[in-house]
Design a protein around this motif. Structure first.
Motif, PDB file in Angstrom:
ATOM      1  N   SER A  28       0.829  -1.201   0.000  1.00 53.59           N
ATOM      2  CA  SER A  28       0.000   0.000   0.000  1.00 53.59           C
ATOM      3  C   SER A  28       0.866   1.254   0.000  1.00 53.59           C
ATOM      4  O   SER A  28       0.590   2.212  -0.732  1.00 53.59           O
ATOM      5  N   ARG A  29       1.919   1.238   0.801  1.00 54.79           N
ATOM      6  CA  ARG A  29       2.807   2.400   0.860  1.00 54.79           C
ATOM      7  C   ARG A  29       3.551   2.604  -0.467  1.00 54.79           C
ATOM      8  O   ARG A  29       3.715   3.737  -0.925  1.00 54.79           O
ATOM      9  N   LEU A  30       3.994   1.501  -1.067  1.00 54.75           N
ATOM     10  CA  LEU A  30       4.694   1.608  -2.345  1.00 54.75           C
ATOM     11  C   LEU A  30       3.775   2.110  -3.451  1.00 54.75           C
ATOM     12  O   LEU A  30       4.179   2.899  -4.308  1.00 54.75           O
ATOM     13  N   LEU A  31       2.520   1.662  -3.403  1.00 49.07           N
ATOM     14  CA  LEU A  31       1.554   2.091  -4.417  1.00 49.07           C
ATOM     15  C   LEU A  31       1.233   3.579  -4.265  1.00 49.07           C
ATOM     16  O   LEU A  31       1.080   4.304  -5.252  1.00 49.07           O
ATOM     17  N   GLN A  32       1.145   4.035  -3.021  1.00 51.47           N
ATOM     18  CA  GLN A  32       0.934   5.469  -2.795  1.00 51.47           C
ATOM     19  C   GLN A  32       2.095   6.292  -3.339  1.00 51.47           C
ATOM     20  O   GLN A  32       1.911   7.361  -3.919  1.00 51.47           O
ATOM     21  N   LYS A  33       3.303   5.782  -3.140  1.00 54.20           N
ATOM     22  CA  LYS A  33       4.484   6.475  -3.653  1.00 54.20           C
ATOM     23  C   LYS A  33       4.461   6.509  -5.177  1.00 54.20           C
ATOM     24  O   LYS A  33       4.810   7.527  -5.798  1.00 54.20           O
ATOM     25  N   LYS A  34       4.047   5.404  -5.781  1.00 54.23           N
ATOM     26  CA  LYS A  34       3.967   5.334  -7.239  1.00 54.23           C
ATOM     27  C   LYS A  34       2.927   6.319  -7.772  1.00 54.23           C
ATOM     28  O   LYS A  34       3.120   6.936  -8.828  1.00 54.23           O
ATOM     29  N   ILE A  35       1.835   6.491  -7.046  1.00 49.75           N
ATOM     30  CA  ILE A  35       0.789   7.438  -7.463  1.00 49.75           C
ATOM     31  C   ILE A  35       1.337   8.866  -7.461  1.00 49.75           C
ATOM     32  O   ILE A  35       1.021   9.673  -8.334  1.00 49.75           O
ATOM     33  N   ASN A  36       2.171   9.163  -6.491  1.00 47.77           N
ATOM     34  CA  ASN A  36       2.751  10.507  -6.395  1.00 47.77           C
ATOM     35  C   ASN A  36       3.859  10.748  -7.409  1.00 47.77           C
ATOM     36  O   ASN A  36       4.025  11.869  -7.893  1.00 47.77           O
TER      37      ASN A  36
END
Length: 427
Positions: A119-127
């Motif tokens: 979840s944290r990695l996906l949030q970073k990818k979104i940003n």
């Protein structure tokens, strides 16, 4: 306007949406293809591999089969064989453990979003991702928005989609459309402990007037259910707080038409009090008129009386005067009621001298006045009347009470009123 099999779609982002009216009728289930992929929940072999990696060094440091140092050839052979088996199988299992690399899990964003680290990695990818990467993530998540909103880790990804400047306004509007188009799923999300907070965050990040109006129209259909739910009430409050007056009226109109049903509900009585605070809206007077018309019924209700008390405490003299007129010739009955007596007390406290005089005269002229003085609930109404009446009316009220001292002093409640009347005469 994008088109798909003859169906006009409001946003280009929804090119491959099969049915915008019933989202999820033909949804590809990525989760079914991920049971052996290793991301999200670990299977038995993976959990065993984690255990092996921690067990192996401890077994090598301590011969658990021979803790006292006795020489036993057979036991030592069994120990070495077991240790070798653990080394071989553990290494094989460890090779299958999940590694948090988004590139290797392309096409499985839903499962990644449900994983704590993923979840944290996906949030970073979104940003930080490229427009192509963002588009790919959105296409994978769009059929699972409601599911992720209620998920303990997935909801962070949904919030990030609306908070990130990397997501365009059109893409955010498309996501909102997919969330609100299914009324049943939207209602369930708004009533969820986790989901209602996410919906509030989404509402705070929607800025386009046309989309806000669409949300208000959709919310109108489920406002009654949400108002009577603890979590749903917060979503309605957020709508009233953030929406422009035109959209606020759309929701408040539904509340006004169903105010009696809402006010008598345990959760609804709290939610409707928040709606009463919006007294500058045109729909406010519609709500007030409906509440006053049903004032007797609500005042005697275990939850409705709190709504009437809150309305009185707003100190709107015009509203309080209307309410006093509506309850006229019923004050003796209401003063003896466990719940309604609280409403009468608040009217005496917040309605001004002229309105207080109307209530006090009706109580004093009643043949049941002395019984009211000795009543478990009514005595508090009389004490409040003694405190807030003025001039000759106050003197007359105290005189009636003190002249019947022998009769009312036989009761504990009567003694309390006598003390109040004596204190009033000394002022």
């Amino acid at each position: 306007m994008a088109k798909n099999d003859g169906i006009d779609l409001p946003f280009p982002f929804m090119q491959d949406l099969q049915n915008p009216t019933f989202v999820g009728t033909s949804v590809p289930s990525y989760s079914r293809n991920l049971q052996g992929s290793g991301f999200g929940c670990l299977n038995y072999g993976q959990r065993s591999a984690y255990g092996v990696q921690s067990l192996l060094p401890r077994m090598e440091a301590l011969n658990l089969s021979n803790p006292y140092g006795f020489n036993d050839y057979d036991t030592d052979l069994m120990y070495e064989a077991a240790l070798h088996h653990i080394r071989v199988n553990g290494a094989a299992d460890y090779a299958t453990l999940p590694h948090h690399n988004l590139e290797t899990h392309s096409g499985h964003s839903v499962s990644v979003a449900k994983d704590p680290r993923g979840s944290r990695l996906l949030q970073k990818k979104i940003n930080e991702g490229t427009p192509q990467e963002i588009c790919k993530i959105l296409k994978e998540l769009k059929y699972h928005l409601h599911e992720l909103i209620n998920h303990p880790f997935g909801h962070f990804v949904i919030q990030k989609l609306f908070q990130s400047s990397n997501i365009s306004v059109a893409q955010k509007n498309a996501l909102v459309y997919l969330i609100i188009v299914d009324l049943q799923k939207l209602k369930n999300v708004c009533m969820d402990d986790q989901g209602n907070r996410v919906i509030q965050q989404i509402l705070a990040n929607v800025k386009e007037p046309s989309m806000i109006h669409k949300i208000a129209v959709i919310m109108r259909s489920i406002s009654l259910a949400l108002m009577k739910n603890f979590n749903g009430g917060y979503v309605i409050q957020q709508c009233l707080k953030l929406f422009p007056p035109v959209c606020q009226n759309i929701i408040l109109d539904v509340v006004a038409k169903n105010c009696v049903d809402i006010a008598k509900d345990k959760c609804g009585c709290c939610s409707i009090q928040k709606c009463i605070e919006y007294d500058e809206l045109p729909a406010f007077m519609q709500l007030v008129n409906k509440l006053i018309f049903n004032a007797v019924d609500l005042a005697e209700d275990s939850y409705g009386n709190y709504v009437m008390q809150f309305l009185v405490k707003r100190k709107k003299m015009e509203v309080n005067s209307m309410l006093i007129s509506r309850l006229r010739y019923r004050y003796i009955r209401l003063s003896k009621n466990k719940y309604a007596s609280n409403v009468v007390e608040e009217l005496l406290r917040y309605s001004g001298a002229d309105n207080v005089a109307v209530i006090a005269r009706e109580l004093m002229k009643s043949p049941e006045f002395l019984n009211l003085v000795q009543h478990p609930y009514g005595n508090y109404v009389v004490q409040r009347a003694v405190k807030y009446t003025e001039g000759p009316l106050h003197e007359r009220l105290c005189s009636i009470i003190l002249s019947n001292e022998k009769k009312v002093s036989s009761c504990l409640y009567g003694k309390m009123v006598l003390l109040c009347a004596r204190a009033g005469c000394n002022q």
